[in-house]
Write a protein that holds these residues in place. Sequence first.
Motif, PDB file in Angstrom:
ATOM      1  N   ALA A   1      38.322   4.196  49.114  1.00  0.00           N
ATOM      2  CA  ALA A   1      37.368   3.951  50.193  1.00  0.00           C
ATOM      3  C   ALA A   1      35.985   3.772  49.610  1.00  0.00           C
ATOM      4  N   GLY A   2      35.241   2.826  50.154  1.00  0.00           N
ATOM      5  CA  GLY A   2      33.888   2.582  49.681  1.00  0.00           C
ATOM      6  C   GLY A   2      32.917   3.672  50.081  1.00  0.00           C
ATOM      7  N   GLY A   3      33.230   4.423  51.112  1.00  0.00           N
ATOM      8  CA  GLY A   3      32.365   5.508  51.571  1.00  0.00           C
ATOM      9  C   GLY A   3      33.052   6.840  51.407  1.00  0.00           C
ATOM     10  N   SER A   4      32.817   7.720  52.352  1.00  0.00           N
ATOM     11  CA  SER A   4      33.412   9.058  52.289  1.00  0.00           C
ATOM     12  C   SER A   4      34.797   9.070  52.921  1.00  0.00           C
ATOM     13  N   ILE A   5      35.631  10.008  52.472  1.00  0.00           N
ATOM     14  CA  ILE A   5      36.973  10.202  53.024  1.00  0.00           C
ATOM     15  C   ILE A   5      37.016  11.616  53.578  1.00  0.00           C
ATOM     16  N   GLY A   6      37.467  11.762  54.825  1.00  0.00           N
ATOM     17  CA  GLY A   6      37.582  13.088  55.419  1.00  0.00           C
ATOM     18  C   GLY A   6      38.804  13.825  54.931  1.00  0.00           C
TER      19      GLY A   6
ATOM     20  N   GLY B   1      33.856   6.234  47.153  1.00  0.00           N
ATOM     21  CA  GLY B   1      32.476   6.021  46.736  1.00  0.00           C
ATOM     22  C   GLY B   1      31.559   7.110  47.236  1.00  0.00           C
ATOM     23  N   GLY B   2      32.023   7.908  48.179  1.00  0.00           N
ATOM     24  CA  GLY B   2      31.226   9.004  48.726  1.00  0.00           C
ATOM     25  C   GLY B   2      31.925  10.324  48.524  1.00  0.00           C
ATOM     26  N   ASP B   3      31.862  11.174  49.525  1.00  0.00           N
ATOM     27  CA  ASP B   3      32.456  12.491  49.450  1.00  0.00           C
ATOM     28  C   ASP B   3      33.936  12.446  49.848  1.00  0.00           C
ATOM     29  N   ILE B   4      34.729  13.355  49.294  1.00  0.00           N
ATOM     30  CA  ILE B   4      36.133  13.513  49.671  1.00  0.00           C
ATOM     31  C   ILE B   4      36.275  14.924  50.237  1.00  0.00           C
ATOM     32  N   GLY B   5      36.737  15.013  51.486  1.00  0.00           N
ATOM     33  CA  GLY B   5      36.870  16.316  52.125  1.00  0.00           C
ATOM     34  C   GLY B   5      38.102  17.073  51.683  1.00  0.00           C
ATOM     35  N   SER B   6      39.301  16.502  51.900  1.00  0.00           N
ATOM     36  CA  SER B   6      40.547  17.195  51.611  1.00  0.00           C
ATOM     37  C   SER B   6      41.600  16.176  51.188  1.00  0.00           C
ATOM     38  N   VAL B   7      42.334  16.490  50.108  1.00  0.00           N
ATOM     39  CA  VAL B   7      43.368  15.586  49.595  1.00  0.00           C
ATOM     40  C   VAL B   7      44.627  16.389  49.336  1.00  0.00           C
TER      41      VAL B   7
END
Length: 113
Positions: free
Chosen positions: A57-62, A102-108
């Motif tokens: 993802a180019g931005g953040s992922i929740g 490209g941004g923040d990743i919340g939970s994977v």
Amino acid sequence: MGLVVGGVLDVGAADPWASVAGGAAGLIGLAVTLYAFLGPAPTAAAVTASGTRAVAAGGSIGAVSTGDGTSTTPPPPTTPGSPTRPASGPVTASGERSVAAGGDIGSVSAGDG
């Protein structure tokens, strides 16, 4: 330049030189400002996901889950007005179940449940 002229000659002669230097600095500042506003637009970052169950993802992922029978706990909600960071360069997830943002990743969760 005006200070050098004032130091070498006299203060009266430095006044016109300082005026010219101030005007030139103002014009240079105006040119830089116009270039910043009207110059080339920033290009979007390339976002590529290649691989089985890869996510990019180019931005953040929740929250992301790439495994079988898995689930992720959603991240806590963000504060209203908190900025998200866009990608500043290419974002590539290459490999099985890889995740890139490209941004923040919340939970994977990338494993099988």
